[in-house]
Design a protein around this motif. Structure first.
Motif, mmCIF file in Angstrom:
data_model
loop_
_atom_site.group_PDB
_atom_site.id
_atom_site.type_symbol
_atom_site.label_atom_id
_atom_site.label_comp_id
_atom_site.label_asym_id
_atom_site.label_seq_id
_atom_site.Cartn_x
_atom_site.Cartn_y
_atom_site.Cartn_z
ATOM 1 N N GLY A 60 0.810 -1.213 0.000
ATOM 2 C CA GLY A 60 0.000 0.000 0.000
ATOM 3 C C GLY A 60 0.841 1.259 0.000
ATOM 4 N N ASN A 61 0.353 2.304 -0.678
ATOM 5 C CA ASN A 61 1.128 3.546 -0.783
ATOM 6 C C ASN A 61 0.625 4.641 0.147
ATOM 7 N N ARG A 62 -0.300 4.330 1.035
ATOM 8 C CA ARG A 62 -0.791 5.316 1.980
ATOM 9 C C ARG A 62 0.024 5.258 3.278
ATOM 10 N N ALA A 63 0.091 6.420 3.955
ATOM 11 C CA ALA A 63 0.821 6.495 5.229
ATOM 12 C C ALA A 63 0.023 7.329 6.218
ATOM 13 N N ILE A 64 -0.022 6.871 7.464
ATOM 14 C CA ILE A 64 -0.628 7.663 8.534
ATOM 15 C C ILE A 64 0.368 7.765 9.686
ATOM 16 N N ALA A 65 0.143 8.720 10.559
ATOM 17 C CA ALA A 65 1.051 8.945 11.688
ATOM 18 C C ALA A 65 0.311 8.819 13.009
ATOM 19 N N VAL A 120 3.190 3.210 8.584
ATOM 20 C CA VAL A 120 2.873 3.927 9.820
ATOM 21 C C VAL A 120 4.108 4.702 10.270
ATOM 22 N N ARG A 121 3.909 5.965 10.599
ATOM 23 C CA ARG A 121 4.968 6.787 11.189
ATOM 24 C C ARG A 121 4.661 6.937 12.680
ATOM 25 N N ARG A 145 10.352 14.576 4.928
ATOM 26 C CA ARG A 145 11.215 13.411 5.131
ATOM 27 C C ARG A 145 10.420 12.152 5.475
ATOM 28 N N PHE A 146 9.278 12.337 6.151
ATOM 29 C CA PHE A 146 8.454 11.198 6.578
ATOM 30 C C PHE A 146 6.993 11.496 6.248
ATOM 31 N N PRO A 147 6.635 11.565 4.982
ATOM 32 C CA PRO A 147 5.284 12.006 4.604
ATOM 33 C C PRO A 147 4.187 11.084 5.138
ATOM 34 N N PHE A 148 3.083 11.698 5.526
ATOM 35 C CA PHE A 148 1.888 10.956 5.936
ATOM 36 C C PHE A 148 0.658 11.787 5.602
ATOM 37 N N GLU A 149 -0.479 11.117 5.500
ATOM 38 C CA GLU A 149 -1.695 11.761 5.017
ATOM 39 C C GLU A 149 -2.648 12.173 6.131
ATOM 40 N N GLU A 150 -2.512 11.589 7.294
ATOM 41 C CA GLU A 150 -3.345 11.962 8.439
ATOM 42 C C GLU A 150 -2.627 11.549 9.718
ATOM 43 N N ILE A 151 -3.071 12.117 10.865
ATOM 44 C CA ILE A 151 -2.366 11.895 12.117
ATOM 45 C C ILE A 151 -3.356 11.783 13.273
ATOM 46 N N TYR A 152 -2.991 10.945 14.265
ATOM 47 C CA TYR A 152 -3.862 10.704 15.420
ATOM 48 C C TYR A 152 -3.038 10.814 16.702
ATOM 49 N N GLY A 153 -3.689 11.304 17.747
ATOM 50 C CA GLY A 153 -3.027 11.421 19.034
ATOM 51 C C GLY A 153 -3.989 11.184 20.174
ATOM 52 N N LEU A 154 -3.438 10.848 21.346
ATOM 53 C CA LEU A 154 -4.217 10.573 22.554
ATOM 54 C C LEU A 154 -3.654 11.346 23.735
ATOM 55 N N HIS A 155 -4.557 11.715 24.668
ATOM 56 C CA HIS A 155 -4.126 12.290 25.946
ATOM 57 C C HIS A 155 -4.960 11.665 27.058
ATOM 58 N N ASN A 156 -4.308 11.359 28.166
ATOM 59 C CA ASN A 156 -5.046 10.814 29.304
ATOM 60 C C ASN A 156 -5.916 11.895 29.940
ATOM 61 N N PHE A 330 0.277 20.103 13.962
ATOM 62 C CA PHE A 330 0.269 19.088 12.903
ATOM 63 C C PHE A 330 -1.010 19.187 12.072
ATOM 64 N N LEU A 331 -2.133 19.483 12.747
ATOM 65 C CA LEU A 331 -3.418 19.536 12.059
ATOM 66 C C LEU A 331 -3.542 20.739 11.125
ATOM 67 N N ALA A 332 -2.612 21.675 11.222
ATOM 68 C CA ALA A 332 -2.592 22.779 10.265
ATOM 69 C C ALA A 332 -2.065 22.322 8.910
ATOM 70 N N HIS A 333 -1.482 21.105 8.868
ATOM 71 C CA HIS A 333 -0.879 20.600 7.635
ATOM 72 C C HIS A 333 -1.573 19.352 7.102
ATOM 73 N N VAL A 334 -2.031 18.480 7.995
ATOM 74 C CA VAL A 334 -2.723 17.259 7.561
ATOM 75 C C VAL A 334 -3.951 17.058 8.452
ATOM 76 N N PRO A 335 -4.993 16.398 7.934
ATOM 77 C CA PRO A 335 -6.160 16.136 8.781
ATOM 78 C C PRO A 335 -5.857 15.083 9.836
ATOM 79 N N GLY A 336 -6.620 15.100 10.924
ATOM 80 C CA GLY A 336 -6.398 14.128 11.974
ATOM 81 C C GLY A 336 -7.403 14.277 13.088
ATOM 82 N N CYS A 337 -7.124 13.571 14.190
ATOM 83 C CA CYS A 337 -8.030 13.589 15.328
ATOM 84 C C CYS A 337 -7.241 13.406 16.620
#
Length: 379
Positions: A60-65, A120-121, A145-156, A330-337
């Protein structure tokens, strides 16, 4: 087995906290683990002390972070935990040790089990607490250098039960602006206030007047907070101060509201200074931008959370939080949640008795792995 390993990693990180851009030991620990898991590429020093690990399966050619923050706070830990901070005056009072351990757990799960098609990044970010780490990584060419199309993060989230998950589409965390107002006059003897133009009374009037910005100068429909957190003078018991510094921050969700707060703050500072015959200066900076989740990625995060936690443990929050997060850059450059995971009945964040609850580690790791498998689905 994985749960026990993550708990060990988390406690090791908790015992050796490092402030932003000083996370050398932490970064080395993270990089060593990623290499141990067999990731094809592990690069250190991104944005100073950041680490990016890359894992690819299939064609697959897709990447997420997936992103975790690594830095600690300048807070002296007040606990008797066997793994309490060994670095005086610094502690993991916001759970970044847990965030890092959860993402390492996800990296190990995905490296061992696969179940996805693409790349996956794993982004381990420095200096989140003072809003500089994400920008540093971006300025260091993260996306090129490490392209990705969307990004996800968590906080307690202290107070939210373990295993509970929350997020929302749209604005979820606020911008944070910092301000410093300096009043300069003529101090003198406390017995002769009429001789000079001391600054403490003026500062007290200014602190009170700043509270009218939100209550009287902004629309009631807008969410905003203006907080004075420090008042510092050069006076002493029997000497009136010639200088007073007022520091604090402002939270909002829209640029025009931030601009309105700054404009009114300058008007108030100038007016108070004239009334009390002192000089004034205002320094106003924008440290964090609003964090805005995208609808598609938010729904994907909710679906992944329902799959690993159960629908009854997943909810959509109705209102945004006035805390701030560097993830927004990060969300100013790629979509994410960006989402929240329960930490149970722990002390609040940034409290000297706070501790990340290890019971939540497995939930975070499984969520990260599930979002990868859904967004980079095989076939």
């Amino acid at each position: 087995m994985l749960m026990r390993e993550m708990s060990g990693w988390r406690r090791e990180l908790h015992a050796h906290p490092e402030f932003g851009f000083e996370e050398r030991r932490t970064s080395a620990f993270v990089a060593a683990k990623l290499r141990e898991f067999g990731l094809g590429e592990v690069v250190e020093g991104i944005g100073g002390t950041g680490v990016v690990g890359t894992l690819t399966r299939g064609g697959g050619n897709r990447a997420i972070a997936l992103r975790a923050d690594m830095d600690a706070l300048r807070i002296a830990e007040q606990s008797e935990l066997p793994y309490r901070s060994r670095n005086p005056g610094i502690m993991h009072a916001c759970g970044h040790d847990g965030h890092t351990a959860m993402l390492l757990g996800a990296a190990k799960l995905l490296a061992e089990e696969g179940g996805f098609d693409g790349t996956v990044r794993f982004v381990f970010q420095p200096a989140e607490e003072w809003g500089r780490g994400a920008l540093a990584m971006l300025d260091d060419g993260l996306l090129e250098r490490f392209p990705f199309e969307e990004i996800y993060g968590l906080h307690n989230a202290p107070g939210l039960p373990i295993g509970q998950f929350q997020t929302r589409s749209g604005p979820i965390m606020s911008a944070e602006d910092n301000f410093e107002i300096v009043l300069s006059g003529v101090g003198g003897h406390a017995a002769r206030p009429h001789v000079g133009s001391e600054t403490l009374v003026a500062a007290c009037a200014l602190v009170t007047s700043l509270q009218t910005i939100v209550s009287r100068r902004l629309s009631p429909a807008e969410i905003a907070v203006v907080s004075v957190t420090e008042l510092i003078t050069d006076g002493t018991r029997n000497a009136l101060p010639g200088q007073a510094r007022i520091l604090g921050d402002a939270r909002s969700f829209h640029p025009e509201v931030s601009a309105g707060i700054e404009a009114q703050m300058r008007v108030i500072a100038e007016g108070i200074a004239r009334a009390y015959n002192v000089e004034q200066s205002v320094i106003y900076t924008r440290e964090f931008v609003p964090l805005v989740n995208q609808p598609v990625q938010t729904e994907a995060a909710l679906e992944a959370a329902r799959a690993v936690l159960g629908a009854e443990y997943v909810s959509v929050v109705s209102e945004p939080f006035t805390g701030s997060e560097d993830f927004a850059r990060f969300l100013a450059h790629v979509p994410g949640c960006f989402s929240f995971l329960g930490n149970g009945a722990s002390a609040p964040l940034h409290n000297p008795r706070y501790d990340f609850n290890d019971e939540g580690l497995i939930h975070g790791a499984r969520f990260h792995a599930e979002i990868v498998r859904r967004r980079l689905a095989v076939g």
